[in-house]
Write an enzyme that holds these catalytic residues in place. Structure first.
Site: not given
Ligand code: CMP
Length: 138
Positions: A11, A51, A59, A102, A112, A115, A126
């Site tokens: 990311k 997404y 979020f 992570r 984070n 993905h 994907e």
């Molecule tokens: P990922 O699991 O790659 O896909 C969904 C993304 O949404 C996740 O990583 C985070 O980057 C973001 N995400 C998921 N939950 C939250 C949250 N509660 N607050 C902020 N970002 C989130």
């Protein structure tokens, strides 16, 4: 085919900090092969579609803004039991365990670093979002 492929994305937080090589090393060190890879950037429409499952969540808008803020690396990874093994390698979205990618590279729940697909079915969707199937299916 599905079952030994998963989709990974490095990311914008991680590419901006120069972590790309270190993260790829973690993937390769864990036994994953790189089947397809590209350095690219998502526009707003692409991020909203990628997404789409999160549309309407609190979020979502911040996530789209973050994911379009810089470069990403889209990667098709190959290994037996790819989806589950990759998810273990990267760690959970919330409170990733010590030793995971992570835990090492994420700066927050949103930013984070990486993905990962959550099922074989979504892995194929994907991978196909970023690559032609001829690039990763033989
Ligand atoms: P990922 O699991 O790659 O896909 C969904 C993304 O949404 C996740 O990583 C985070 O980057 C973001 N995400 C998921 N939950 C939250 C949250 N509660 N607050 C902020 N970002 C989130």
């Amino acid at each position: 085919m599905a079952g030994n492929l998963t989709f990974s994305m490095i990311k914008p937080d991680a590419t901006a900090k120069g972590y790309t090589g270190k993260i790829l090393d973690r993937f390769i060190g864990a036994g994953f092969g790189i089947r397809a890879m590209k350095w690219t950037r998502m526009n707003r429409d692409e991020a909203e579609r990628f997404y789409g499952v999160h549309k309407g969540k609190p979020f979502f808008d911040d996530l789209v803004a973050f994911m379009t803020s810089g470069n990403i690396v889209a990667i098709v990874l190959q290994k037996d039991n790819a989806v589950a093994d990759y998810r273990q390698l990267i760690g959970a979205t919330f409170d990733p365990a010590q030793g995971t990618v992570r835990h090492q590279f994420a700066e927050s729940t949103q930013c984070n670093a990486v993905h990962g697909s959550d099922s074989d079915e979504n892995a194929l969707i994907e991978c196909s979002f970023f690559f032609a199937q001829k690039d990763f299916l033989s």
